[in-house]
Motif scaffolding. Structure first.
Motif, PDB file in Angstrom:
ATOM      1  N   GLY A   1      -7.768   9.942   6.965  1.00  0.00           N
ATOM      2  CA  GLY A   1      -6.962   9.643   8.146  1.00  0.00           C
ATOM      3  C   GLY A   1      -6.614   8.178   8.297  1.00  0.00           C
ATOM      4  N   ARG A   2      -7.063   7.326   7.382  1.00  0.00           N
ATOM      5  CA  ARG A   2      -6.826   5.890   7.502  1.00  0.00           C
ATOM      6  C   ARG A   2      -6.309   5.308   6.185  1.00  0.00           C
ATOM      7  NH1 ARG A   2     -11.065   2.986  11.439  1.00  0.00           N
ATOM      8  NH2 ARG A   2      -9.129   1.940  11.980  1.00  0.00           N
ATOM      9  N   VAL A   3      -5.406   6.048   5.560  1.00  0.00           N
ATOM     10  CA  VAL A   3      -4.794   5.593   4.311  1.00  0.00           C
ATOM     11  C   VAL A   3      -3.281   5.616   4.478  1.00  0.00           C
ATOM     12  CG1 VAL A   3      -4.527   5.977   1.837  1.00  0.00           C
ATOM     13  CG2 VAL A   3      -6.721   6.480   2.961  1.00  0.00           C
ATOM     14  N   SER A   4      -2.648   4.484   4.202  1.00  0.00           N
ATOM     15  CA  SER A   4      -1.192   4.378   4.268  1.00  0.00           C
ATOM     16  C   SER A   4      -0.637   4.259   2.858  1.00  0.00           C
ATOM     17  CB  SER A   4      -0.792   3.147   5.088  1.00  0.00           C
ATOM     18  OG  SER A   4       0.623   2.994   5.098  1.00  0.00           O
ATOM     19  N   VAL A   5       0.569   4.781   2.649  1.00  0.00           N
ATOM     20  CA  VAL A   5       1.253   4.583   1.377  1.00  0.00           C
ATOM     21  C   VAL A   5       2.587   3.893   1.617  1.00  0.00           C
ATOM     22  CG1 VAL A   5       0.154   6.502   0.178  1.00  0.00           C
ATOM     23  CG2 VAL A   5       2.273   6.900   1.435  1.00  0.00           C
ATOM     24  N   ASP A   6       2.921   2.953   0.735  1.00  0.00           N
ATOM     25  CA  ASP A   6       4.225   2.299   0.752  1.00  0.00           C
ATOM     26  C   ASP A   6       5.141   3.023  -0.226  1.00  0.00           C
ATOM     27  OD1 ASP A   6       2.990   0.482   2.369  1.00  0.00           O
ATOM     28  OD2 ASP A   6       3.144  -1.211   0.993  1.00  0.00           O
ATOM     29  N   VAL A   7       6.346   3.357   0.227  1.00  0.00           N
ATOM     30  CA  VAL A   7       7.336   4.018  -0.616  1.00  0.00           C
ATOM     31  C   VAL A   7       8.666   3.288  -0.447  1.00  0.00           C
ATOM     32  CG1 VAL A   7       8.398   6.209  -1.265  1.00  0.00           C
ATOM     33  CG2 VAL A   7       6.165   6.204  -0.150  1.00  0.00           C
ATOM     34  N   MET A   8       9.374   3.076  -1.562  1.00  0.00           N
ATOM     35  CA  MET A   8      10.639   2.349  -1.536  1.00  0.00           C
ATOM     36  C   MET A   8      11.810   3.290  -1.824  1.00  0.00           C
ATOM     37  SD  MET A   8       9.544  -1.139  -3.579  1.00  0.00           S
ATOM     38  CE  MET A   8      11.046  -2.009  -3.123  1.00  0.00           C
TER      39      MET A   8
ATOM     40  N   ASP B   1      -1.658  10.826   3.181  1.00  0.00           N
ATOM     41  CA  ASP B   1      -2.523  10.933   4.345  1.00  0.00           C
ATOM     42  C   ASP B   1      -1.644  10.908   5.597  1.00  0.00           C
ATOM     43  OD1 ASP B   1      -5.057  11.215   5.469  1.00  0.00           O
ATOM     44  OD2 ASP B   1      -5.447   9.084   5.539  1.00  0.00           O
ATOM     45  N   ASP B   2      -2.039  10.198   6.631  1.00  0.00           N
ATOM     46  CA  ASP B   2      -1.334  10.258   7.917  1.00  0.00           C
ATOM     47  C   ASP B   2      -0.465   9.053   8.220  1.00  0.00           C
ATOM     48  OD1 ASP B   2      -2.368  12.749   8.474  1.00  0.00           O
ATOM     49  OD2 ASP B   2      -4.105  11.972   9.552  1.00  0.00           O
ATOM     50  N   HIS B   3      -0.196   8.194   7.231  1.00  0.00           N
ATOM     51  CA  HIS B   3       0.657   7.035   7.482  1.00  0.00           C
ATOM     52  C   HIS B   3       1.543   6.760   6.273  1.00  0.00           C
ATOM     53  CE1 HIS B   3       1.985   2.927   8.382  1.00  0.00           C
ATOM     54  NE2 HIS B   3       1.575   3.132   9.619  1.00  0.00           N
ATOM     55  N   VAL B   4       2.834   6.570   6.530  1.00  0.00           N
ATOM     56  CA  VAL B   4       3.805   6.260   5.485  1.00  0.00           C
ATOM     57  C   VAL B   4       4.644   5.066   5.928  1.00  0.00           C
ATOM     58  CG1 VAL B   4       5.822   7.073   4.182  1.00  0.00           C
ATOM     59  CG2 VAL B   4       3.940   8.655   4.685  1.00  0.00           C
ATOM     60  N   SER B   5       4.805   4.096   5.029  1.00  0.00           N
ATOM     61  CA  SER B   5       5.688   2.955   5.271  1.00  0.00           C
ATOM     62  C   SER B   5       6.856   3.033   4.299  1.00  0.00           C
ATOM     63  CB  SER B   5       4.948   1.624   5.073  1.00  0.00           C
ATOM     64  OG  SER B   5       3.911   1.474   6.010  1.00  0.00           O
ATOM     65  N   LEU B   6       8.071   3.046   4.840  1.00  0.00           N
ATOM     66  CA  LEU B   6       9.285   3.123   4.027  1.00  0.00           C
ATOM     67  C   LEU B   6       9.951   1.761   3.977  1.00  0.00           C
ATOM     68  CD1 LEU B   6      11.083   6.384   5.222  1.00  0.00           C
ATOM     69  CD2 LEU B   6       9.527   6.112   3.286  1.00  0.00           C
ATOM     70  N   TYR B   7      10.297   1.319   2.779  1.00  0.00           N
ATOM     71  CA  TYR B   7      10.971   0.035   2.629  1.00  0.00           C
ATOM     72  C   TYR B   7      12.186   0.180   1.736  1.00  0.00           C
ATOM     73  CZ  TYR B   7       6.652  -1.754   4.560  1.00  0.00           C
ATOM     74  OH  TYR B   7       5.575  -1.989   5.383  1.00  0.00           O
TER      75      TYR B   7
ATOM     76  N   TYR C   1       7.060   5.154  14.689  1.00  0.00           N
ATOM     77  CA  TYR C   1       6.668   4.255  15.762  1.00  0.00           C
ATOM     78  C   TYR C   1       7.189   2.842  15.552  1.00  0.00           C
ATOM     79  CZ  TYR C   1       2.788   2.445  12.834  1.00  0.00           C
ATOM     80  OH  TYR C   1       2.031   1.861  11.840  1.00  0.00           O
ATOM     81  N   GLU C   2       7.832   2.608  14.401  1.00  0.00           N
ATOM     82  CA  GLU C   2       8.439   1.306  14.099  1.00  0.00           C
ATOM     83  C   GLU C   2       9.526   1.537  13.062  1.00  0.00           C
ATOM     84  OE1 GLU C   2       8.910  -2.544  11.968  1.00  0.00           O
ATOM     85  OE2 GLU C   2       8.069  -0.692  11.157  1.00  0.00           O
ATOM     86  N   VAL C   3      10.421   0.587  12.886  1.00  0.00           N
ATOM     87  CA  VAL C   3      11.567   0.763  12.004  1.00  0.00           C
ATOM     88  C   VAL C   3      11.178   1.344  10.651  1.00  0.00           C
ATOM     89  CG1 VAL C   3      13.355  -0.476  10.711  1.00  0.00           C
ATOM     90  CG2 VAL C   3      12.947  -1.043  13.107  1.00  0.00           C
ATOM     91  N   SER C   4      10.093   0.834  10.058  1.00  0.00           N
ATOM     92  CA  SER C   4       9.706   1.239   8.706  1.00  0.00           C
ATOM     93  C   SER C   4       8.424   2.052   8.640  1.00  0.00           C
ATOM     94  CB  SER C   4       9.536  -0.007   7.820  1.00  0.00           C
ATOM     95  OG  SER C   4      10.731  -0.748   7.733  1.00  0.00           O
TER      96      SER C   4
ATOM     97  N   ARG D   1       1.187  10.217  11.802  1.00  0.00           N
ATOM     98  CA  ARG D   1       0.832  11.425  12.531  1.00  0.00           C
ATOM     99  C   ARG D   1      -0.647  11.317  12.894  1.00  0.00           C
ATOM    100  NH1 ARG D   1       1.577  15.470   7.332  1.00  0.00           N
ATOM    101  NH2 ARG D   1      -0.138  14.612   6.068  1.00  0.00           N
ATOM    102  N   ASN D   2      -1.059  12.142  13.832  1.00  0.00           N
ATOM    103  CA  ASN D   2      -2.446  12.105  14.316  1.00  0.00           C
ATOM    104  C   ASN D   2      -2.829  10.706  14.800  1.00  0.00           C
ATOM    105  OD1 ASN D   2      -2.791  14.850  13.586  1.00  0.00           O
ATOM    106  ND2 ASN D   2      -3.241  14.249  11.464  1.00  0.00           N
ATOM    107  N   ASN D   3      -1.850   9.973  15.323  1.00  0.00           N
ATOM    108  CA  ASN D   3      -2.064   8.641  15.910  1.00  0.00           C
ATOM    109  C   ASN D   3      -2.647   7.638  14.913  1.00  0.00           C
ATOM    110  OD1 ASN D   3      -1.763   6.957  18.191  1.00  0.00           O
ATOM    111  ND2 ASN D   3      -3.938   7.118  18.653  1.00  0.00           N
TER     112      ASN D   3
END
Length: 440
Positions: free
Chosen positions: A180-187, A210-216, A262-265, A269-271
């Motif tokens: 629940g505390r792992v983010s992935v960066d995807v371009m 997991d529950d966080h994705v950052s898009l760039y 919750y932000e541009v990029s 989920r699951n807060n």
């Protein structure tokens, strides 16, 4: 003693009001960004402050990070650290003992808020995967994995030193250690990437993430190898219309998968939001440690009354020498005027889906509310009528459509802000300067 034990001894809850709502003490709490400047190789698109050394003196680097952390905590007089982010560079190349040492230094000179988030950026190579468990033992409780792509050819063009399979293996291990505390960066917007291939790749990411994705979106930076390749016509990137469609498609796919933008990029989920990055977007204080790190805080021990924008010396060897001589290596420090601070509140706050609340704006601008500054502007009213901006009892924010157009909306808002606060007397500020830590 393991750092986790130190955390249990020194943790505290930041001040709360009688109603139980957190009271932001902007001068006594901050987040901490720690920059590890070293990489094994330079990616073709990267223009960040990073270095490819023949060898790294881990003992000296650790001592220098500890000393600068101690000094800047003293200068800021910050007593509560809300989050720590180890970025780079490739901080997963640092020794876990370095991470533990920095965190213990913080615990000796300040205190951590309850459930403080400690994030480490990870390059998903076998070496990075092998150290994840040790990083958790050192005190890390969140990972940000620079996956970037699950396409072999895209990774080669980007100059990444991992394969899709290695990225998936690292992600699986990280999720086991920090569920629940792992983010992935995807371009997206990569060379030869089509709308269909992007959609397929994102759906594959969502099947394993997991529950966080950052898009760039890929940005072609001058001076990089990829920029030169595109200029010479050796590789081709999608046009603006295509990348706009890619972004729109991604937002819809993520929404259907239960992710809140919750932000541009950034999507969660699951807060599972990044509390550290939210600190930037809400213009909270942060201390930058390490070569080239940026910071924003009020230097109380130097009798400061205004927030300063600070930048540390870029080159690691010079930075180490200056830290040894002076305790820190702040190369540049600029006092932010009232207008400049409000510019940062505006630019960073509108990146968030929730925007800027009236209460938050009033903490920085008690003399003029959002309606007074922006509401009477004809340009602003036109953006409201088009459904791109919303100003209501909740505050100021972009609509779903407006968030995708933020870069084109901000210049008008910044001009309006400058015109309002420069009448009748001129301010010392100039519009448009915003800073923040960048992710790899």
């Amino acid at each position: 003693m393991p750092w986790r034990g130190v955390f249990q001894r020194y943790v505290l809850k930041c001040p709360v009001t009688e109603a139980g709502v957190s009271r932001r003490t902007y001068t006594h709490e901050a987040s901490l960004y720690v920059h590890w400047p070293y990489c094994l190789k330079r990616c073709s698109y990267c223009n960040f402050n990073k270095y490819i050394p023949r060898s790294v003196d881990h003992v000296l680097m650790t001592q220098s990070l500890q000393r600068e952390t101690q000094t800047l905590l003293h200068i800021s007089q910050v007593s509560c650290i809300t989050s720590v982010f180890f970025g780079g560079g490739t901080p997963s190349l640092a020794q876990p003992s370095t991470i533990a040492a920095v965190l213990e230094t913080v615990s000796k000179h300040a205190q951590f808020s309850a459930n403080a988030e400690v994030t480490l950026e990870v390059n998903p190579t076998p070496a990075g995967k092998a150290r994840l468990r040790d990083f958790v033992a050192a005190g890390v409780n969140r990972f940000s994995i620079g996956m970037q792509s699950l396409n072999d050819s895209s990774l080669r063009v980007l100059g990444r030193d991992h394969s899709p399979q290695e990225a998936l293996q690292t992600l699986s291990e990280a999720r086991t250690l920090c569920p629940g505390r792992v983010s992935v960066d995807v371009m997206f917007g990569l060379p030869d990437q089509s709308e269909d291939s992007w959609q397929s790749e994102l759906e594959e990411v969502l099947s394993v993430c997991d529950d966080h994705v950052s898009l760039y979106q890929l940005t072609l930076e001058r001076g990089t190898h990829l920029f030169k390749q595109v200029q010479l016509g050796e590789v081709h990137v999608p046009g603006d219309d295509v990348t706009a469609t890619m972004y729109k498609t991604a937002r819809n796919i993520l929404k259907k998968a239960g992710f809140l933008q919750y932000e541009v990029s950034n999507f969660a989920r699951n807060n599972a939001v990044s509390t550290h990055n939210i600190g930037y977007w809400k213009a909270q204080q942060y201390i930058g440690v390490g070569p080239g790190a940026h910071g924003r805080f009020v230097p109380h021990s130097l009798q400061g009354v205004l927030r300063e924008a600070r930048t540390q010396t870029l080159e690691p060897d010079v930075w180490i020498r200056e830290v040894q001589q002076h305790g820190h290596a702040t190369r540049r420090q600029i006092q932010l005027s009232h207008l400049e601070l409000l510019e940062e509140v505006l630019v960073m706050g509108l990146r968030m889906n929730e925007g800027i609340s009236h209460q938050h704006w009033a903490e920085f601008s008690p003399e003029a509310n959002l309606h007074q500054v922006f509401g009477v502007s004809e340009d602003f009213q036109q953006l409201q009528q088009r459904g791109h901006l919303i100003l209501d009892d909740g505050g100021l924010r972009c609509s779903w459509e407006g968030l995708a157009l933020l870069d084109s909306i901000l210049p008008m808002l910044l001009l309006r802000l400058e015109m309002f606060f420069k009448k009748p007397a001129a301010s010392a500020a100039t519009a448009g300067r915003t800073h923040g830590q960048r992710k790899r």
